[in-house]
Design a protein around this motif. Structure first.
Motif, PDB file in Angstrom:
ATOM      1  N   ASN A  91     -12.077 -46.429   0.718  1.00  0.00           N
ATOM      2  CA  ASN A  91     -12.642 -47.575   1.423  1.00  0.00           C
ATOM      3  C   ASN A  91     -11.690 -48.037   2.518  1.00  0.00           C
ATOM      4  N   ASN A  92     -12.170 -47.941   3.774  1.00  0.00           N
ATOM      5  CA  ASN A  92     -11.388 -48.417   4.923  1.00  0.00           C
ATOM      6  C   ASN A  92      -9.977 -47.828   4.955  1.00  0.00           C
ATOM      7  N   GLY A  93      -9.887 -46.532   4.667  1.00  0.00           N
ATOM      8  CA  GLY A  93      -8.595 -45.854   4.741  1.00  0.00           C
ATOM      9  C   GLY A  93      -7.730 -46.004   3.511  1.00  0.00           C
ATOM     10  N   THR A  94      -8.183 -46.758   2.502  1.00  0.00           N
ATOM     11  CA  THR A  94      -7.428 -46.953   1.263  1.00  0.00           C
ATOM     12  C   THR A  94      -8.070 -46.148   0.145  1.00  0.00           C
ATOM     13  N   SER A  95      -7.254 -45.357  -0.544  1.00  0.00           N
ATOM     14  CA  SER A  95      -7.753 -44.504  -1.626  1.00  0.00           C
ATOM     15  C   SER A  95      -7.413 -45.119  -2.976  1.00  0.00           C
ATOM     16  N   THR A  96      -8.410 -45.172  -3.861  1.00  0.00           N
ATOM     17  CA  THR A  96      -8.241 -45.700  -5.216  1.00  0.00           C
ATOM     18  C   THR A  96      -8.755 -44.676  -6.214  1.00  0.00           C
ATOM     19  N   PHE A  97      -7.959 -44.426  -7.252  1.00  0.00           N
ATOM     20  CA  PHE A  97      -8.298 -43.410  -8.249  1.00  0.00           C
ATOM     21  C   PHE A  97      -8.373 -44.079  -9.617  1.00  0.00           C
ATOM     22  N   ARG A  98      -9.479 -43.864 -10.328  1.00  0.00           N
ATOM     23  CA  ARG A  98      -9.672 -44.464 -11.649  1.00  0.00           C
ATOM     24  C   ARG A  98      -9.879 -43.363 -12.685  1.00  0.00           C
ATOM     25  N   MET A  99      -9.271 -43.559 -13.841  1.00  0.00           N
ATOM     26  CA  MET A  99      -9.401 -42.589 -14.916  1.00  0.00           C
ATOM     27  C   MET A  99      -9.232 -43.296 -16.255  1.00  0.00           C
ATOM     28  N   GLN A 100      -9.604 -42.610 -17.331  1.00  0.00           N
ATOM     29  CA  GLN A 100      -9.446 -43.131 -18.685  1.00  0.00           C
ATOM     30  C   GLN A 100      -8.191 -42.524 -19.312  1.00  0.00           C
ATOM     31  N   SER A 101      -7.732 -43.152 -20.387  1.00  0.00           N
ATOM     32  CA  SER A 101      -6.487 -42.686 -21.019  1.00  0.00           C
ATOM     33  C   SER A 101      -6.637 -41.295 -21.621  1.00  0.00           C
ATOM     34  N   TRP A 102      -7.881 -40.862 -21.856  1.00  0.00           N
ATOM     35  CA  TRP A 102      -8.105 -39.527 -22.417  1.00  0.00           C
ATOM     36  C   TRP A 102      -8.478 -38.505 -21.336  1.00  0.00           C
ATOM     37  N   SER A 103      -8.441 -38.902 -20.066  1.00  0.00           N
ATOM     38  CA  SER A 103      -8.832 -37.988 -18.987  1.00  0.00           C
ATOM     39  C   SER A 103      -7.882 -36.793 -18.894  1.00  0.00           C
ATOM     40  N   LYS A 104      -8.383 -35.723 -18.331  1.00  0.00           N
ATOM     41  CA  LYS A 104      -7.626 -34.485 -18.233  1.00  0.00           C
ATOM     42  C   LYS A 104      -6.493 -34.619 -17.223  1.00  0.00           C
ATOM     43  N   HIS A 105      -5.365 -33.974 -17.504  1.00  0.00           N
ATOM     44  CA  HIS A 105      -4.227 -33.956 -16.585  1.00  0.00           C
ATOM     45  C   HIS A 105      -3.464 -32.648 -16.781  1.00  0.00           C
ATOM     46  N   GLN A 106      -2.666 -32.272 -15.772  1.00  0.00           N
ATOM     47  CA  GLN A 106      -1.965 -30.992 -15.832  1.00  0.00           C
ATOM     48  C   GLN A 106      -0.696 -31.069 -14.987  1.00  0.00           C
ATOM     49  N   VAL A 107       0.410 -30.550 -15.507  1.00  0.00           N
ATOM     50  CA  VAL A 107       1.669 -30.465 -14.753  1.00  0.00           C
ATOM     51  C   VAL A 107       1.555 -29.307 -13.768  1.00  0.00           C
ATOM     52  N   VAL A 108       1.861 -29.551 -12.482  1.00  0.00           N
ATOM     53  CA  VAL A 108       1.712 -28.543 -11.428  1.00  0.00           C
ATOM     54  C   VAL A 108       2.931 -28.572 -10.514  1.00  0.00           C
ATOM     55  N   ASN A 109       2.982 -27.600  -9.615  1.00  0.00           N
ATOM     56  CA  ASN A 109       4.004 -27.548  -8.574  1.00  0.00           C
ATOM     57  C   ASN A 109       3.320 -27.713  -7.215  1.00  0.00           C
ATOM     58  N   PRO A 110       3.290 -28.928  -6.664  1.00  0.00           N
ATOM     59  CA  PRO A 110       2.644 -29.136  -5.363  1.00  0.00           C
ATOM     60  C   PRO A 110       3.330 -28.325  -4.267  1.00  0.00           C
ATOM     61  N   ASN A 111       2.581 -28.068  -3.179  1.00  0.00           N
ATOM     62  CA  ASN A 111       3.128 -27.270  -2.078  1.00  0.00           C
ATOM     63  C   ASN A 111       3.877 -28.126  -1.063  1.00  0.00           C
ATOM     64  N   PHE A 112       4.368 -29.298  -1.508  1.00  0.00           N
ATOM     65  CA  PHE A 112       5.208 -30.130  -0.643  1.00  0.00           C
ATOM     66  C   PHE A 112       6.251 -30.803  -1.526  1.00  0.00           C
ATOM     67  N   TYR A 113       7.323 -31.290  -0.900  1.00  0.00           N
ATOM     68  CA  TYR A 113       8.428 -31.878  -1.642  1.00  0.00           C
ATOM     69  C   TYR A 113       8.390 -33.395  -1.554  1.00  0.00           C
ATOM     70  N   LEU A 114       8.881 -34.054  -2.607  1.00  0.00           N
ATOM     71  CA  LEU A 114       8.952 -35.504  -2.647  1.00  0.00           C
ATOM     72  C   LEU A 114      10.123 -35.984  -1.812  1.00  0.00           C
ATOM     73  N   GLN A 115       9.821 -36.791  -0.811  1.00  0.00           N
ATOM     74  CA  GLN A 115      10.861 -37.355   0.036  1.00  0.00           C
ATOM     75  C   GLN A 115      11.396 -38.635  -0.601  1.00  0.00           C
ATOM     76  N   THR A 116      12.713 -38.722  -0.743  1.00  0.00           N
ATOM     77  CA  THR A 116      13.312 -39.867  -1.417  1.00  0.00           C
ATOM     78  C   THR A 116      13.798 -40.941  -0.446  1.00  0.00           C
ATOM     79  N   THR A 117      13.711 -40.696   0.864  1.00  0.00           N
ATOM     80  CA  THR A 117      14.188 -41.671   1.836  1.00  0.00           C
ATOM     81  C   THR A 117      13.257 -42.873   1.873  1.00  0.00           C
ATOM     82  N   VAL A 118      13.791 -44.067   1.838  1.00  0.00           N
ATOM     83  CA  VAL A 118      13.016 -45.293   1.896  1.00  0.00           C
ATOM     84  C   VAL A 118      13.208 -45.937   3.256  1.00  0.00           C
ATOM     85  N   ASN A 119      12.104 -46.187   3.961  1.00  0.00           N
ATOM     86  CA  ASN A 119      12.166 -46.797   5.287  1.00  0.00           C
ATOM     87  C   ASN A 119      11.919 -48.297   5.199  1.00  0.00           C
TER      88      ASN A 119
END
Length: 353
Positions: free
Chosen positions: A147-175
């Motif tokens: 909605n208007n450029g803002t993404s919201t994700f809803r799930m239940q505590s029993w929803s499916k999840h999986q550990v993966v290796n994304p194709n990008f790295y987490l940037q730790t720099t804080v601006n």
């Protein structure tokens, strides 16, 4: 439940779902089906119907042989790194809020819901914290809204999840780092980079039935020192003489002085940049009164009507007595019966001081 004329209330059905490792779907005429969780996988389902007129559950079969599994619109997926996980809170349902960094530096706000507490101890809750602490990737299944450029994700505590290796790295720099001096003067949410000078002992309290802690942390940067009021601070997350980046802090008026406080969206990470605090005013800050306990003397002038109520364990709504069944109560919102012996009677009144 194997005996004839034995009542099976919501607690019994919930226990059955857990024992069978199935999500039980309860159907009722002209009503939305109710899902009672028992499995981490939404497709593991067992369907029953509820006949309100005779207070009886019956099995449900598919006449055409097709699967009856209800997907509950949890077909969307997101993949990335968890950057923040809140503590468990409660409104109508228990919930945990999280944020995920996905590709192209997009931030998605996520919510995990459940009808009962203990979300963070479920496999999904553990996976969220592992992703946050270990900077590992995670793929989640749920419902994604934009909605208007803002993404919201809803799930239940029993929803499916999986550990993966994304194709990008987490940037730790804080601006956009804000100094403590500026953060104490403004009213916006701020990210601060500070050094920890001292950590006071945590105090325990209870809010909406959930155990919480509050901790005063003396912090400083090149401009000033102040106290940070941290809610539910994890053990050993902060260390004295270490530098940290703390996001989404806000100014709070406390005992005639201003402090900074964490919020539900706050994320704390250790900074690679060493901060040398300006301790010119540290003596004044240390002597600040941190005790928020107040004593008042008053007179009770009037006592109102005393109300005795039973509340639904799922929606917290009022329960009604079932005619010709003194041991049963009925929730109009959840459309289910509950044994009175399984509930706590709430007694409330109003007083005029």
């Amino acid at each position: 439940m194997s005996q004839t004329s034995t009542y099976a209330d919501h607690l019994v059905i919930s226990a059955t779902a857990i024992v069978l490792n199935k999500n039980i779907i309860v159907h009722q005429l002209a009503k939305i089906p109710i899902l009672i969780p028992g499995s981490d996988y939404i497709e593991h389902q067992l369907h029953v119907s509820y006949n309100r007129s005779i207070l009886h559950y019956e099995s449900v079969f598919s006449l055409d042989g097709n699967t009856m599994a209800n997907k509950y619109t949890n077909n969307d997926t997101i993949m990335g790194y968890i950057t923040n996980v809140s503590n468990e809170n409660k409104k109508k349902k228990y919930f945990v809020k999280f944020t995920m960094l996905v590709e192209n530096d997009q931030i998605i706000d996520g919510w995990v819901f459940n009808g009962v507490g203990g979300i963070l101890s479920t496999p999904l809750g553990i996976a969220l914290h592992n992703s946050l602490n270990n900077k590992t990737g995670l793929k989640l299944w749920g419902s994604l809204e934009n909605n208007n450029g803002t993404s919201t994700f809803r799930m239940q505590s029993w929803s499916k999840h999986q550990v993966v290796n994304p194709n990008f790295y987490l940037q730790t720099t804080v601006n956009n780092i804000t100094s403590i001096k500026d953060a104490l003067q403004g009213n916006d949410f701020n990210t601060i980079r500070v050094s920890v000078i001292d950590i006071r002992a945590s105090e325990n309290y209870t809010a909406q039935g959930i155990p919480r802690t509050s901790t005063f942390v003396l912090i400083g940067d090149e401009t000033a020192t102040c106290y940070l009021l941290a809610t539910d601070l994890s053990t050993d997350l902060l260390q004295v003489e270490k530098s940290y980046d703390i996001t989404k802090t806000r100014k709070k008026f406390y005992n005639d002085s201003y402090v900074l406080s964490t919020t539900i969206d706050t994320r704390i990470s250790q900074s690679n940049i060493i901060v040398t605090p300006n301790v010119d005013d540290v003596a004044t800050i240390i002597n600040m009164n941190l005790n928020d306990t107040k004593t008042i003397t008053t007179t009770i002038n009037e006592v109102g009507e005393i109300r005795r109520l039973y509340n639904c364990t799922t929606c917290q709504g009022d329960l009604n007595q079932v005619q010709n069944a003194a041991a049963l109560l009925y929730c109009e919102k959840c459309h289910r019966h509950i044994l009175k012996s399984n509930l706590v009677l709430h007694i409330t009144t109003t007083i005029v001081l």
